[in-house]
Design a protein around this motif. Structure first.
Motif, PDB file in Angstrom:
ATOM      1  N   ALA A  98       0.835  -1.209   0.000  1.00  0.00           N
ATOM      2  CA  ALA A  98       0.000   0.000   0.000  1.00  0.00           C
ATOM      3  C   ALA A  98       0.863   1.249   0.000  1.00  0.00           C
ATOM      4  N   GLN A  99       1.987   1.219   0.719  1.00  0.00           N
ATOM      5  CA  GLN A  99       2.903   2.352   0.708  1.00  0.00           C
ATOM      6  C   GLN A  99       3.525   2.527  -0.678  1.00  0.00           C
ATOM      7  N   CYS A 100       3.838   1.419  -1.340  1.00  0.00           N
ATOM      8  CA  CYS A 100       4.376   1.489  -2.705  1.00  0.00           C
ATOM      9  C   CYS A 100       3.355   2.087  -3.660  1.00  0.00           C
ATOM     10  N   VAL A 101       2.092   1.688  -3.505  1.00  0.00           N
ATOM     11  CA  VAL A 101       1.026   2.249  -4.334  1.00  0.00           C
ATOM     12  C   VAL A 101       0.901   3.750  -4.063  1.00  0.00           C
ATOM     13  N   ALA A 102       0.945   4.139  -2.789  1.00  0.00           N
ATOM     14  CA  ALA A 102       0.862   5.561  -2.436  1.00  0.00           C
ATOM     15  C   ALA A 102       2.025   6.332  -3.051  1.00  0.00           C
ATOM     16  N   PHE A 103       3.222   5.761  -2.995  1.00  0.00           N
ATOM     17  CA  PHE A 103       4.398   6.392  -3.592  1.00  0.00           C
ATOM     18  C   PHE A 103       4.194   6.581  -5.092  1.00  0.00           C
ATOM     19  N   ALA A 104       3.783   5.504  -5.777  1.00  0.00           N
ATOM     20  CA  ALA A 104       3.591   5.563  -7.237  1.00  0.00           C
ATOM     21  C   ALA A 104       2.503   6.561  -7.614  1.00  0.00           C
ATOM     22  N   LEU A 105       1.402   6.558  -6.874  1.00  0.00           N
ATOM     23  CA  LEU A 105       0.321   7.510  -7.159  1.00  0.00           C
ATOM     24  C   LEU A 105       0.788   8.947  -6.942  1.00  0.00           C
ATOM     25  N   PHE A 106       1.477   9.180  -5.840  1.00  0.00           N
ATOM     26  CA  PHE A 106       1.946  10.540  -5.563  1.00  0.00           C
ATOM     27  C   PHE A 106       2.896  11.017  -6.655  1.00  0.00           C
ATOM     28  N   VAL A 142      -1.777  19.407  -3.339  1.00  0.00           N
ATOM     29  CA  VAL A 142      -2.918  18.928  -4.123  1.00  0.00           C
ATOM     30  C   VAL A 142      -2.642  17.516  -4.643  1.00  0.00           C
ATOM     31  N   ALA A 143      -1.409  17.236  -5.060  1.00  0.00           N
ATOM     32  CA  ALA A 143      -1.041  15.874  -5.488  1.00  0.00           C
ATOM     33  C   ALA A 143      -1.210  14.890  -4.330  1.00  0.00           C
ATOM     34  N   ALA A 144      -0.857  15.308  -3.128  1.00  0.00           N
ATOM     35  CA  ALA A 144      -1.048  14.454  -1.952  1.00  0.00           C
ATOM     36  C   ALA A 144      -2.538  14.202  -1.714  1.00  0.00           C
ATOM     37  N   PHE A 145      -3.352  15.245  -1.841  1.00  0.00           N
ATOM     38  CA  PHE A 145      -4.794  15.081  -1.674  1.00  0.00           C
ATOM     39  C   PHE A 145      -5.348  14.089  -2.696  1.00  0.00           C
ATOM     40  N   CYS A 146      -4.940  14.233  -3.954  1.00  0.00           N
ATOM     41  CA  CYS A 146      -5.408  13.319  -5.003  1.00  0.00           C
ATOM     42  C   CYS A 146      -4.955  11.886  -4.722  1.00  0.00           C
ATOM     43  N   THR A 147      -3.735  11.730  -4.241  1.00  0.00           N
ATOM     44  CA  THR A 147      -3.231  10.407  -3.871  1.00  0.00           C
ATOM     45  C   THR A 147      -4.091   9.804  -2.771  1.00  0.00           C
ATOM     46  N   LEU A 148      -4.382  10.597  -1.759  1.00  0.00           N
ATOM     47  CA  LEU A 148      -5.197  10.112  -0.647  1.00  0.00           C
ATOM     48  C   LEU A 148      -6.622   9.779  -1.083  1.00  0.00           C
ATOM     49  N   LEU A 149      -7.153  10.564  -2.004  1.00  0.00           N
ATOM     50  CA  LEU A 149      -8.490  10.292  -2.525  1.00  0.00           C
ATOM     51  C   LEU A 149      -8.524   8.942  -3.247  1.00  0.00           C
ATOM     52  N   VAL A 150      -7.557   8.710  -4.119  1.00  0.00           N
ATOM     53  CA  VAL A 150      -7.495   7.431  -4.841  1.00  0.00           C
ATOM     54  C   VAL A 150      -7.269   6.284  -3.851  1.00  0.00           C
ATOM     55  N   MET A 151      -6.401   6.481  -2.872  1.00  0.00           N
ATOM     56  CA  MET A 151      -6.162   5.431  -1.875  1.00  0.00           C
ATOM     57  C   MET A 151      -7.430   5.113  -1.090  1.00  0.00           C
ATOM     58  N   ALA A 152      -8.189   6.145  -0.732  1.00  0.00           N
ATOM     59  CA  ALA A 152      -9.438   5.930   0.000  1.00  0.00           C
ATOM     60  C   ALA A 152     -10.447   5.174  -0.847  1.00  0.00           C
ATOM     61  N   LEU A 153     -10.548   5.540  -2.110  1.00  0.00           N
ATOM     62  CA  LEU A 153     -11.465   4.839  -3.005  1.00  0.00           C
ATOM     63  C   LEU A 153     -11.015   3.393  -3.207  1.00  0.00           C
ATOM     64  N   TRP A 154      -9.715   3.186  -3.319  1.00  0.00           N
ATOM     65  CA  TRP A 154      -9.165   1.858  -3.513  1.00  0.00           C
ATOM     66  C   TRP A 154      -9.469   0.971  -2.300  1.00  0.00           C
ATOM     67  N   ARG A 155      -9.338   1.532  -1.123  1.00  0.00           N
ATOM     68  CA  ARG A 155      -9.539   0.747   0.109  1.00  0.00           C
ATOM     69  C   ARG A 155     -11.008   0.407   0.353  1.00  0.00           C
ATOM     70  N   THR A 156     -11.918   1.214  -0.222  1.00  0.00           N
ATOM     71  CA  THR A 156     -13.335   0.941  -0.013  1.00  0.00           C
ATOM     72  C   THR A 156     -13.859  -0.134  -0.962  1.00  0.00           C
TER      73      THR A 156
END
Length: 157
Positions: A98-106, A142-156
């Motif tokens: 999940a951290q790797c995904v967050a890194f790649a998304l960011f 803003v890139a961090a916010f977008c990363t967190l948004l995608v991560m939240a959607l992914w986790r749901t």
């Protein structure tokens, strides 16, 4: 780098001086330092560190950009560092993948600048002084916010 304390901060203690992909190297440095800091600080203290780091990043970016006589030098990576710290603070205790995904998304959002990240980048692009320093930090937040948004959607899902 040694001519002003703001340069140390803005250049990610040297990580931004990488000749190849300084933003990625700065983000990797952020990941490493967050891992080390989380060994000694609890979540509330890490949040406090993050809150203090944002205005320091703004200040350091402003001073360093002015001294380098460039609106948004690629060597300034404190914006990536603080923004990725925010991502890690909110996604941990996530596992390694999940951290790797967050890194790649960011990195994707920061480099490709799609949608709102591009808007944030263009809004103050080329600005000087405090507005310029704010612009340097803003697109990464803003890139961090977008990363967190995608991560939240992914986790749901």
């Amino acid at each position: 780098m040694r001519s002003h304390p703001a340069h140390w901060v803005a250049l990610g203690f040297g990580s931004g001086l990488s000749p190849i992909a300084p933003g990625t190297v700065g983000t990797l440095w952020a990941w490493l330092t967050w891992g080390l800091l989380s060994q000694w600080l609890n979540a509330a203290q890490l949040g406090g560190l993050l809150a203090v780091s944002l205005p320091i990043a703004w200040w350091a970016s402003t001073v360093t950009a002015r001294h380098l006589r460039t609106a948004d030098p690629s060597a300034i990576v404190v914006d990536e560092i603080v923004a990725f710290w925010a991502v890690l603070w909110l996604v941990l205790p996530a596992g390694w993948w999940a951290q790797c995904v967050a890194f790649a998304l960011f990195r994707f959002f920061d480099a490709a600048k799609p949608g709102p990240v591009g808007w944030a980048d263009r809004w103050l692009h080329g600005a000087r002084g405090w507005r310029g320093g704010f612009g340097i930090v803003l697109d990464d937040v803003v890139a961090a916010f977008c990363t967190l948004l995608v991560m939240a959607l992914w986790r749901t899902w």
